[in-house]
Structures are given as structure tokens and as C-alpha cells.
Design a protein around this motif. Structure first.
Motif, PDB file in Angstrom:
ATOM      1  N   ASP A  12      -3.570  -5.606  67.367  1.00 49.67           N
ATOM      2  CA  ASP A  12      -3.955  -6.507  66.272  1.00 49.67           C
ATOM      3  C   ASP A  12      -4.493  -5.666  65.118  1.00 49.67           C
ATOM      4  O   ASP A  12      -5.572  -5.872  64.640  1.00 49.67           O
ATOM      5  CB  ASP A  12      -4.981  -7.549  66.730  1.00 49.67           C
ATOM      6  CG  ASP A  12      -6.214  -6.930  67.365  1.00 49.67           C
ATOM      7  OD1 ASP A  12      -7.178  -7.663  67.573  1.00 49.67           O
ATOM      8  OD2 ASP A  12      -6.207  -5.728  67.628  1.00 49.67           O
ATOM      9  N   GLU A  14      -5.229  -4.084  61.573  1.00 47.02           N
ATOM     10  CA  GLU A  14      -5.358  -4.522  60.187  1.00 47.02           C
ATOM     11  C   GLU A  14      -5.585  -3.311  59.290  1.00 47.02           C
ATOM     12  O   GLU A  14      -5.257  -3.320  58.130  1.00 47.02           O
ATOM     13  CB  GLU A  14      -6.515  -5.519  60.035  1.00 47.02           C
ATOM     14  CG  GLU A  14      -6.759  -5.962  58.608  1.00 47.02           C
ATOM     15  CD  GLU A  14      -5.552  -6.607  57.981  1.00 47.02           C
ATOM     16  OE1 GLU A  14      -5.435  -6.541  56.742  1.00 47.02           O
ATOM     17  OE2 GLU A  14      -4.721  -7.165  58.700  1.00 47.02           O
ATOM     18  N   TYR A 154      -8.119 -13.632  61.588  1.00 45.58           N
ATOM     19  CA  TYR A 154      -8.349 -14.157  60.236  1.00 45.58           C
ATOM     20  C   TYR A 154      -9.427 -15.235  60.225  1.00 45.58           C
ATOM     21  O   TYR A 154     -10.123 -15.416  59.226  1.00 45.58           O
ATOM     22  CB  TYR A 154      -7.043 -14.705  59.658  1.00 45.58           C
ATOM     23  CG  TYR A 154      -6.626 -16.045  60.224  1.00 45.58           C
ATOM     24  CD1 TYR A 154      -6.926 -17.242  59.559  1.00 45.58           C
ATOM     25  CD2 TYR A 154      -5.937 -16.140  61.428  1.00 45.58           C
ATOM     26  CE1 TYR A 154      -6.555 -18.471  60.081  1.00 45.58           C
ATOM     27  CE2 TYR A 154      -5.560 -17.358  61.954  1.00 45.58           C
ATOM     28  CZ  TYR A 154      -5.867 -18.518  61.274  1.00 45.58           C
ATOM     29  OH  TYR A 154      -5.514 -19.733  61.793  1.00 45.58           O
ATOM     30  N   MET A 212      -5.540 -11.116  60.621  1.00 47.83           N
ATOM     31  CA  MET A 212      -4.236 -11.492  61.154  1.00 47.83           C
ATOM     32  C   MET A 212      -4.375 -12.647  62.124  1.00 47.83           C
ATOM     33  O   MET A 212      -5.449 -12.916  62.655  1.00 47.83           O
ATOM     34  CB  MET A 212      -3.566 -10.285  61.823  1.00 47.83           C
ATOM     35  CG  MET A 212      -3.810 -10.130  63.298  1.00 47.83           C
ATOM     36  SD  MET A 212      -5.523  -9.843  63.722  1.00 47.83           S
ATOM     37  CE  MET A 212      -5.739  -8.249  62.971  1.00 47.83           C
ATOM     38  N   ASP A 213      -3.266 -13.357  62.317  1.00 50.66           N
ATOM     39  CA  ASP A 213      -3.207 -14.425  63.304  1.00 50.66           C
ATOM     40  C   ASP A 213      -2.668 -13.800  64.588  1.00 50.66           C
ATOM     41  O   ASP A 213      -1.478 -13.463  64.662  1.00 50.66           O
ATOM     42  CB  ASP A 213      -2.274 -15.539  62.817  1.00 50.66           C
ATOM     43  CG  ASP A 213      -2.233 -16.716  63.784  1.00 50.66           C
ATOM     44  OD1 ASP A 213      -2.407 -16.496  65.005  1.00 50.66           O
ATOM     45  OD2 ASP A 213      -2.028 -17.850  63.324  1.00 50.66           O
ATOM     46  N   GLN A 217       1.286 -12.899  65.508  1.00 51.70           N
ATOM     47  CA  GLN A 217       1.654 -11.497  65.627  1.00 51.70           C
ATOM     48  C   GLN A 217       2.228 -11.190  67.009  1.00 51.70           C
ATOM     49  O   GLN A 217       3.217 -10.461  67.130  1.00 51.70           O
ATOM     50  CB  GLN A 217       0.449 -10.603  65.358  1.00 51.70           C
ATOM     51  CG  GLN A 217       0.817  -9.131  65.224  1.00 51.70           C
ATOM     52  CD  GLN A 217      -0.404  -8.250  65.044  1.00 51.70           C
ATOM     53  OE1 GLN A 217      -1.310  -8.297  65.865  1.00 51.70           O
ATOM     54  NE2 GLN A 217      -0.430  -7.468  63.982  1.00 51.70           N
ATOM     55  N   ARG A 231       2.471  -6.697  56.709  1.00 49.95           N
ATOM     56  CA  ARG A 231       1.285  -6.926  55.881  1.00 49.95           C
ATOM     57  C   ARG A 231       1.494  -7.987  54.803  1.00 49.95           C
ATOM     58  O   ARG A 231       0.547  -8.610  54.350  1.00 49.95           O
ATOM     59  CB  ARG A 231       0.841  -5.601  55.250  1.00 49.95           C
ATOM     60  CG  ARG A 231      -0.578  -5.629  54.742  1.00 49.95           C
ATOM     61  CD  ARG A 231      -1.020  -4.256  54.314  1.00 49.95           C
ATOM     62  NE  ARG A 231      -0.945  -3.291  55.392  1.00 49.95           N
ATOM     63  CZ  ARG A 231      -1.797  -3.268  56.417  1.00 49.95           C
ATOM     64  NH1 ARG A 231      -2.770  -4.147  56.495  1.00 49.95           N
ATOM     65  NH2 ARG A 231      -1.683  -2.366  57.367  1.00 49.95           N
ATOM     66  N   ILE A 236       1.666 -13.986  59.441  1.00 49.26           N
ATOM     67  CA  ILE A 236       0.902 -13.022  60.236  1.00 49.26           C
ATOM     68  C   ILE A 236      -0.501 -12.855  59.661  1.00 49.26           C
ATOM     69  O   ILE A 236      -1.481 -12.728  60.394  1.00 49.26           O
ATOM     70  CB  ILE A 236       1.613 -11.651  60.270  1.00 49.26           C
ATOM     71  CG1 ILE A 236       3.041 -11.805  60.806  1.00 49.26           C
ATOM     72  CG2 ILE A 236       0.827 -10.661  61.123  1.00 49.26           C
ATOM     73  CD1 ILE A 236       3.121 -12.267  62.239  1.00 49.26           C
ATOM     74  N   HIS A 237      -0.599 -12.851  58.319  1.00 47.62           N
ATOM     75  CA  HIS A 237      -1.880 -12.644  57.626  1.00 47.62           C
ATOM     76  C   HIS A 237      -2.202 -13.865  56.760  1.00 47.62           C
ATOM     77  O   HIS A 237      -2.101 -13.816  55.536  1.00 47.62           O
ATOM     78  CB  HIS A 237      -1.817 -11.382  56.766  1.00 47.62           C
ATOM     79  CG  HIS A 237      -1.477 -10.147  57.534  1.00 47.62           C
ATOM     80  ND1 HIS A 237      -2.404  -9.448  58.270  1.00 47.62           N
ATOM     81  CD2 HIS A 237      -0.299  -9.495  57.708  1.00 47.62           C
ATOM     82  CE1 HIS A 237      -1.818  -8.415  58.858  1.00 47.62           C
ATOM     83  NE2 HIS A 237      -0.547  -8.424  58.538  1.00 47.62           N
ATOM     84  N   ARG A 240      -4.449 -13.650  53.561  1.00 48.73           N
ATOM     85  CA  ARG A 240      -4.109 -12.693  52.509  1.00 48.73           C
ATOM     86  C   ARG A 240      -4.309 -13.276  51.110  1.00 48.73           C
ATOM     87  O   ARG A 240      -4.671 -12.559  50.170  1.00 48.73           O
ATOM     88  CB  ARG A 240      -2.660 -12.240  52.698  1.00 48.73           C
ATOM     89  CG  ARG A 240      -2.219 -11.090  51.827  1.00 48.73           C
ATOM     90  CD  ARG A 240      -0.834 -10.613  52.264  1.00 48.73           C
ATOM     91  NE  ARG A 240       0.169 -11.618  51.981  1.00 48.73           N
ATOM     92  CZ  ARG A 240       0.871 -11.670  50.851  1.00 48.73           C
ATOM     93  NH1 ARG A 240       0.671 -10.776  49.914  1.00 48.73           N
ATOM     94  NH2 ARG A 240       1.788 -12.604  50.674  1.00 48.73           N
TER      95      ARG A 240
END
Length: 350
Positions: A12, A14, A154, A212-213, A217, A231, A236-237, A240
Motif C-alpha cells: 500500500d 504512497e 485515504y 490510497m484505497d 489497489q 498515482r 486507487i487514490h 487526490r
């Protein structure tokens, strides 16, 4: 390098190599070098005293730690302020050989501060720990110290998963030269020679974390690693999008330093409700707009003091209610009163 199959939930990331390379490069000018040398000579020779916060009134804490990392010390961060010796940990369960205990320390502040300021207990309530493991050897193989990554769910960022912590300084000579290449256990306890209390705002990458989720992911990794860590993918994010409105709010506050903090007004700038604007700004910057404003005004007031203005005049010029309020806020952030700060400025740096 041999790898075991990645277990669900073990990847995971980041923060990766590309983000670390975007960190501000510390500038060690003559004054900064002399100040850092004085701090090291004063506090690192007397058996792990806590270096007081006021020593970083003019030299940022991260800059000092980077200087120490380049001059004979290794850094290790931890939320606790009472560690007696560095304990070995399991760095990763994915890479062959990295699943054995090893001592872990860094030469860069950006890597040492994060584990110190991460509220792992608070994040554990979400069912996932903030600290992830390494899934692949990214980056330059000649720079293996960059191969320890962190990730954040997140959902945790809106809850402000930060806390104050401690970075410990260890003598580099007590570690083997191939520290990053293999696990090792020391014949004698690895005891710190000094420690520094750090705050979330000391971490250079605080505003770059989107989160992130983990479920999204994990599903993507079941198909392919192509594009990892995806990214720019909002699936996924999902957090963001917060960076842009938080940046707009911050730029507005920087351009209007004397304007009172009005969450309704800040929210209208980015088409959010006042409470949403607060959550977004806090998730990105680790502090509320009001806290950010106070720190910025204190920094400008500190410059006023250096230029010869009185404490009372500096308080008035930068929007503090009165001298008492200014003094209390100054001491909270810098660890000493404005008067004590002025007296220290009058003393030459040895």
C-alpha cells in the motif's frame, strides 16, 4: 532478487523514490553549518539529552537532522520519547532475506520523521496499520536506504493521522557499512546519543500524501502491476483531488496574511462548505487553516523582532490580540518567549 508472492494488504505504497527525490534539498550555508555543529557538540556528547525545540528557532528541524545524517549520525523515528535502545524490526515479509529482524536507521530527515509522526494507534482503529511493507526493489540499487516505503489509507487522512514524535540520533560508526544489504544484530546495545521532538509540520512531504484505497489497489494488483502505484488514478487514490483546493486556500492565505480566517469565505473559494474546506485543508497540511495562519504570522513576527521591533509592536503588526497572546503562541511553537529569543540572538553563535 528473489521475491515471495505478495500477500493481500501487504502493498500500500504512497511514498516512493520519485517523491523522495522531490524533497527540498537542504542548504548548508555558513551560518546553518555553524549552528548545526554547535547543536551537535552541545547535545550529542552528554548521553541522549532531548535537544530543546528552541534550538530550531532559525534552523529548521529537518535541516538539522539532514546535516546530522551527513556528519556521522544515523536517524530513527518513533512516536515514543523514551526509547533506551534501537530494537531490530522485520522490514518486509515480501522480500527474501528482509523478513529477518534488522536494525533500521536513515541518513535523511524525510525518512526518519515519518514513522515518528504517524499515529499508528489511531490508524489501527481503521483496521489497517499505516506502515506498509516493501513489495519490489524500486529505485537505484546503489541507494538501498531509499527502499522503505509507507502508505496511508485515504480514509485516515481526513482524521488527521499525525502526532508529535521523536527522532533519535545514533552514531553511524556503531552500524556496519553494509547496513542496508543484510540483517545484522549488534553485540552491544545501540543507544541514541540525542533525540529531537518533531511535529507533523517538520516532515517535508506532508502535503504530498493523497492516500490510497487498499481494496481498489488489491483488486488492481490481482490483474497486473503495470503502472504501479497508479498515482493518477482516482479509483486507487480517491483523496487526490484534495490537493488542489488545499493549495488554492493556502495560496490565498499567503497572499492575504492579515485577513481573518473565515472558513465560509475559504470554502467559497473552492466551492466547498466550511466544514469540508476545513477537513480538506487539514488532511493535506496536517493542521487547520487557523493553525497554519498562526505559524505564518509568528514567522513574520520573528523577522520583525530580529529587525529591532519590540514584542508589543510585533504582536500588533501581525494580528495577535495582545502581547500576552503573542508570547503564549510564540512559546508554544518555538519553545521560548520572544524576549528570550531576542537575548539568544544577541549572543554570538560559537
Amino acid at each position: 532478487m528473489s521475491m515471495r508472492k505478495v500477500r493481500p494488504g501487504e502493498v500500500d505504497h504512497e511514498i516512493d523514490q520519485s517523491q523522495l527525490d522531490l524533497c527540498p534539498v537542504p542548504v548548508f550555508d555558513e551560518v546553518t553549518t555553524r549552528t548545526c555543529d554547535r547543536i551537535l557538540n552541545t547535545y550529542c556528547e552528554n548521553g541522549c539529552p532531548a535537544i530543546p525545540r528552541y534550538e530550531f528557532r532559525d534552523v529548521p528541524c529537518a535541516t538539522f537532522l539532514d546535516y546530522a545524517g551527513q556528519n556521522g549520525f544515523l536517524l530513527a523515528g518513533d512516536p515514543s520519547g523514551s526509547i533506551a535502545e534501537l530494537a531490530p524490526i522485520i522490514l518486509s515479509r515480501n522480500l527474501l532475506g528482509w523478513d529477518r529482524p534488522r536494525h533500521l536507521a536513515f541518513t535523511r530527515a524525510v525518512e526518519a520523521i515519518l514513522p515518528a509522526i504517524t499515529d499508528t494507534r489511531g490508524l489501527a482503529k481503521l483496521g489497517r496499520d499505516a506502515r506498509s511493507t516493501v513489495a519490489a526493489p524500486f529505485g537505484d540499487p546503489d541507494r538501498p536506504s531509499q527502499a522503505y516505503y509507507y502508505g496511508f489509507d485515504y480514509r485516515a487522512l481526513s482524521g488527521r493521522p499525525w502526532r508529535c514524535g521523536t527522532v533519535y540520533l545514533y552514531r553511524k560508526q556503531e552500524f556496519p557499512d553494509d547496513l542496508w544489504a543484510k540483517p545484522f544484530l549488534s553485540d552491544s546495545p545501540l543507544r541514541p546519543v540525542a533525540k529531537v521532538e518533531v511535529e507533523p509540520q517538520d516532515w517535508p512531504l506532508l502535503s504530498r500524501i493523497a492516500g490510497m484505497d487498499p481494496e481498489a489497489q488489491d483488486n488492481r494488483m490481482g490483474e497486473s502491476f503495470v503502472g504501479f502505484p497508479w498515482r493518477e488514478d482516482d479509483a486507487i487514490h480517491p483523496g487526490r483531488w484534495k490537493r488542489e483546493p488545499a493549495s488554492i486556500i493556502q495560496k490565498h492565505m499567503d497572499a492575504n496574511p492579515d485577513e481573518p480566517i473565515d472558513l465560509k469565505h475559504l470554502g467559497r473559494l473552492v466551492y466547498l462548505s466550511p466544514s469540508s474546506a476545513l477537513r480538506v485543508f487539514r488532511a493535506v497540511n496536517g493542521q487547520s487553516p487557523r493553525e497554519y495562519s498562526v505559524r505564518q504570522r509568528l514567522a513574520r513576527a520573528k523577522d520583525n523582532l530580529q529587525s529591532g521591533k519590540t514584542t508589543g509592536q510585533s504582536a500588533i503588526d501581525h494580528g495577535f490580540a495582545d502581547q500576552s497572546h503573542f508570547t503564549a503562541q510564540f512559546r508554544r511553537v518555538y519553545g521560548l518567549t520572544p524576549g528570550a529569543y531576542l537575548r539568544m540572538q544577541e549572543s554570538p553563535i560559537s
